[in-house]
Design an enzyme around this catalytic site. Structure first.
Site, PDB file in Angstrom:
ATOM      1  CE  LYS A  25      29.983  19.656  -9.245  1.00  0.00           C
ATOM      2  NZ  LYS A  25      30.192  18.412  -9.982  1.00  0.00           N
ATOM      3  CG  ASN A  26      32.019  16.708  -7.090  1.00  0.00           C
ATOM      4  OD1 ASN A  26      30.990  16.900  -7.751  1.00  0.00           O
ATOM      5  ND2 ASN A  26      33.211  17.089  -7.503  1.00  0.00           N
ATOM      6  CB  CYS A  48      32.380  16.573 -20.399  1.00  0.00           C
ATOM      7  SG  CYS A  48      33.700  16.222 -19.280  1.00  0.00           S
ATOM      8  NE  ARG A  89      34.795  13.202 -16.517  1.00  0.00           N
ATOM      9  CZ  ARG A  89      34.128  13.951 -15.627  1.00  0.00           C
ATOM     10  NH1 ARG A  89      33.489  14.997 -16.016  1.00  0.00           N
ATOM     11  NH2 ARG A  89      34.088  13.578 -14.365  1.00  0.00           N
ATOM     12  CG  ASP A 130      37.234  18.953  -9.576  1.00  0.00           C
ATOM     13  OD1 ASP A 130      36.431  18.297  -8.902  1.00  0.00           O
ATOM     14  OD2 ASP A 130      37.536  18.659 -10.754  1.00  0.00           O
ATOM     15  NE  ARG A 148      26.944  20.202 -15.206  1.00  0.00           N
ATOM     16  CZ  ARG A 148      27.959  19.409 -15.577  1.00  0.00           C
ATOM     17  NH1 ARG A 148      28.689  19.698 -16.632  1.00  0.00           N
ATOM     18  NH2 ARG A 148      28.240  18.320 -14.887  1.00  0.00           N
TER      19      ARG A 148
HETATM   20  C1  EPZ Z   1      34.880  12.974  -9.871  1.00  0.00           C
HETATM   21  O1  EPZ Z   1      34.699  12.602 -11.230  1.00  0.00           O
HETATM   22  C2  EPZ Z   1      34.355  14.388  -9.744  1.00  0.00           C
HETATM   23  N1  EPZ Z   1      32.924  14.417 -10.063  1.00  0.00           N
HETATM   24  C3  EPZ Z   1      35.118  15.320 -10.695  1.00  0.00           C
HETATM   25  O2  EPZ Z   1      34.643  16.657 -10.478  1.00  0.00           O
HETATM   26  C4  EPZ Z   1      36.599  15.253 -10.329  1.00  0.00           C
HETATM   27  O3  EPZ Z   1      37.332  16.050 -11.248  1.00  0.00           O
HETATM   28  C5  EPZ Z   1      37.086  13.796 -10.395  1.00  0.00           C
HETATM   29  O4  EPZ Z   1      36.276  12.971  -9.529  1.00  0.00           O
HETATM   30  C6  EPZ Z   1      38.540  13.654  -9.953  1.00  0.00           C
HETATM   31  O5  EPZ Z   1      38.689  14.133  -8.642  1.00  0.00           O
HETATM   32  C7  EPZ Z   1      32.046  14.006  -9.115  1.00  0.00           C
HETATM   33  O6  EPZ Z   1      32.413  13.592  -8.024  1.00  0.00           O
HETATM   34  C8  EPZ Z   1      30.593  14.093  -9.487  1.00  0.00           C
HETATM   35  P1  EPZ Z   1      37.436   9.697 -11.637  1.00  0.00           P
HETATM   36  P2  EPZ Z   1      34.925  11.057 -11.685  1.00  0.00           P
HETATM   37  O7  EPZ Z   1      36.617   8.486 -11.910  1.00  0.00           O
HETATM   38  O8  EPZ Z   1      34.414  10.153 -10.634  1.00  0.00           O
HETATM   39  C9  EPZ Z   1      39.452   8.067 -15.620  1.00  0.00           C
HETATM   40  C10 EPZ Z   1      33.702  18.751 -11.056  1.00  0.00           C
HETATM   41  O9  EPZ Z   1      34.075  19.735 -11.726  1.00  0.00           O
HETATM   42  N2  EPZ Z   1      38.409   7.009 -15.597  1.00  0.00           N
HETATM   43  O10 EPZ Z   1      38.240   9.786 -10.366  1.00  0.00           O
HETATM   44  O11 EPZ Z   1      34.403  10.931 -13.057  1.00  0.00           O
HETATM   45  C11 EPZ Z   1      38.875   9.430 -15.914  1.00  0.00           C
HETATM   46  O12 EPZ Z   1      38.734   9.616 -17.313  1.00  0.00           O
HETATM   47  C12 EPZ Z   1      33.989  17.350 -11.563  1.00  0.00           C
HETATM   48  O13 EPZ Z   1      33.083  18.816  -9.957  1.00  0.00           O
HETATM   49  C13 EPZ Z   1      38.476   5.973 -16.522  1.00  0.00           C
HETATM   50  O14 EPZ Z   1      39.379   5.930 -17.364  1.00  0.00           O
HETATM   51  O15 EPZ Z   1      36.518  10.996 -11.714  1.00  0.00           O
HETATM   52  C14 EPZ Z   1      39.911  10.349 -15.325  1.00  0.00           C
HETATM   53  O16 EPZ Z   1      40.995  10.486 -16.224  1.00  0.00           O
HETATM   54  C15 EPZ Z   1      34.806  17.354 -12.851  1.00  0.00           C
HETATM   55  N3  EPZ Z   1      37.533   4.998 -16.508  1.00  0.00           N
HETATM   56  C16 EPZ Z   1      40.398   9.581 -14.083  1.00  0.00           C
HETATM   57  O17 EPZ Z   1      40.021   8.212 -14.301  1.00  0.00           O
HETATM   58  C17 EPZ Z   1      36.510   4.996 -15.586  1.00  0.00           C
HETATM   59  O18 EPZ Z   1      35.677   4.068 -15.601  1.00  0.00           O
HETATM   60  C18 EPZ Z   1      39.752  10.071 -12.800  1.00  0.00           C
HETATM   61  O19 EPZ Z   1      38.378   9.959 -12.919  1.00  0.00           O
HETATM   62  C19 EPZ Z   1      36.445   6.065 -14.650  1.00  0.00           C
HETATM   63  C20 EPZ Z   1      37.413   7.049 -14.670  1.00  0.00           C
END
Ligand code: EPZ
Length: 424
Positions: free
Chosen positions: A22-23, A116, A121, A311, A403
């Site tokens: 998915k990701n 969420c 996020r 995850d 999802r």
């Molecule tokens: C991706 O989300 C995945 N989703 C998530 O999977 C996964 O948990 C996450 O990476 C971490 O591995 C997809 O790929 C579609 P991040 P993403 O940006 O890109 C903070 C699932 O269940 N952050 O690496 O949103 C954020 O809040 C989902 O499949 C900011 O602060 O993750 C988090 O604490 C859930 N500002 C950390 O960074 C930003 O602009 C990591 O987030 C972006 C992120």
């Protein structure tokens, strides 16, 4: 929202085929906006988030068809670069269409994604990065509008303050069509899905190197051709089934796995004493019956790849509650990804939360209970616990699971789980 009615305890047994990731599919679908030709994607999982991204591409003017896990994306004659709020609010990953729409169309507007259940996020890293690429970006009334500057040229050097997966993918994709620019991204995410995205973009004629390392370099090109590309298997789905079979003291074969994507999980499973065989060439993991009484707890630090993936944190927590002894999980990626804890405690888990640390007093036997699902991976954790629990459990708000997991009911039923889905 519907519910699952699950009868336990059941020892899972049999074979399960892992679907496409998915990701990986979601950022690749967003990146297909850049193509000047038709794009065909194979091994795309048919699940809720992919369906949402299809709606977004259709609303942007693409003609998308999807059957037998093959996604065909026909180029839009005219690109509409205003993405409706109700689509972005359904799925955070849709924010990643902002950059590609802007670099193709000159301007785009996308709603700010909502929070969420696993945390606020924000998208501040994305917005900061687009500005460093030279784009004008403004936020108002809950929407973000980006505009491409008249002239794009020269070298751009960006250091990500955090190896954010989505930010890495968003900036890498946007920079691909910045002809005349050489963009260097430092401190990027190392996830396998980033490598898959680089391979996809390069298959269309992009010039990108470094995915899988901390530095990615993108030479902007003028145009990208169409392509025919196949998505990697879903390492999180694979890890979910491996944990489920072990937690239920079952046996099974998990097929279509890339074992190297799961090294951190395998290391922790070995630490607690489980037995399993990795058949690399076959891309399979074989699991003999493991006896919970012979296992013992461990400590896990949740970290960006190649660390233990966030995850799989809820699913592993459900499992560690069953093994003897104390385990400690420190969640370092999301601020509050513990909404599944209270629900696991309703089934008998003994877990204390202190800040971003969960202290698990293991060796419990789950008993059935009505519980609430809050997000994709929490739903999977509750499903694992309910399969191991003595009695009939009800998981409410179960739609979250659809999802992120393709044919999840059929796959678990094929392994012997007793699941009834009540739509509401
Ligand atoms: C991706 O989300 C995945 N989703 C998530 O999977 C996964 O948990 C996450 O990476 C971490 O591995 C997809 O790929 C579609 P991040 P993403 O940006 O890109 C903070 C699932 O269940 N952050 O690496 O949103 C954020 O809040 C989902 O499949 C900011 O602060 O993750 C988090 O604490 C859930 N500002 C950390 O960074 C930003 O602009 C990591 O987030 C972006 C992120």
């Amino acid at each position: 929202m519907g519910k699952f009615i699950i009868e336990g305890p059941i020892r899972l047994n049999g074979e399960v085929e892992i679907s496409g990731a998915k990701n990986s599919a979601l950022p690749i679908m967003a990146a297909s906006i850049l193509s000047s030709g038709d794009v065909s994607l194979k091994n795309v999982p048919d699940l809720g988030d992919v369906r949402t991204m299809i709606d977004i591409l259709n609303s942007a003017g693409f003609k998308v068809s999807f059957e037998n896990n093959i996604l065909s994306i026909k180029k839009a004659d005219k690109l509409n670069s205003n993405v409706p709020y109700e689509l972005v609010s359904k799925m955070r990953a849709s924010f990643n269409v902002l950059g590609p729409l802007t670099v193709v169309n000159g301007e785009a507007t996308v709603a700010l994604p909502g929070g969420c259940s696993i945390g606020v996020r924000p998208v501040d890293f994305h917005i900061e990065g687009l500005k460093k690429l030279g784009f004008e970006v403004e936020q108002q009334h809950g929407f973000v509008t980006a505009r491409k500057p008249k002239k794009l040229s020269g070298d751009v050097n960006i250091y990500l303050k955090y190896p954010s997966v989505g930010t890495t993918e968003h900036l890498m994709t946007t920079a691909t069509l910045m002809k005349g620019c050489r963009v260097t991204l430092n401190n990027v995410a190392l996830e396998p899905e980033i490598i898959d995205l680089q391979n996809f973009l390069n298959s269309m004629g992009a010039k990108i190197i470094g995915a899988g390392t901390s530095t990615i370099i993108i030479e902007g090109v003028e145009k990208l051709s169409g392509t025919d590309y196949s998505i990697i298997p879903d390492r999180i789905e694979a890890g979910t089934f491996i944990i489920a079979i072990l937690a239920s003291e079952g046996t099974g074969k998990v097929k279509n796995v890339i074992p190297s994507h799961l090294d951190a999980l395998f290391e922790k499973l070995r630490e607690i004493g489980t037995k399993f065989d990795i058949l690399e060439p076959l891309r399979e993991v074989h699991i003999p019956r493991n006896n919970l009484r012979e296992l013992s707890g461990t400590d896990i630090d949740i970290e960006p790849y190649p660390g233990f993936p966030t995850d799989l944190q809820p699913q592993m927590m459900a499992f560690l509650s069953l093994v003897n002894g104390k385990s400690v999980i420190v969640e370092n990626v999301f601020k509050s990804r513990f909404l599944h804890v209270d629900e696991l405690k309703r089934m008998g888990a003994r877990i204390d939360i202190k800040g971003n640390t969960a202290i698990i007093d293991g060796g419990v036997k789950y008993t059935s209970a009505p519980v609430q699902a809050t997000d994709i991976r929490a739903s999977a954790a509750l499903l694992i616990a309910a399969i191991c629990a003595d009695g009939v459990s009800i998981i409410n708000n179960i739609e979250h699971i659809f999802r992120g997991y393709e044919n999840v009911i059929e796959k678990f039923k094929k392994l012997g789980a007793k699941i009834e889905y009540i739509k509401e």
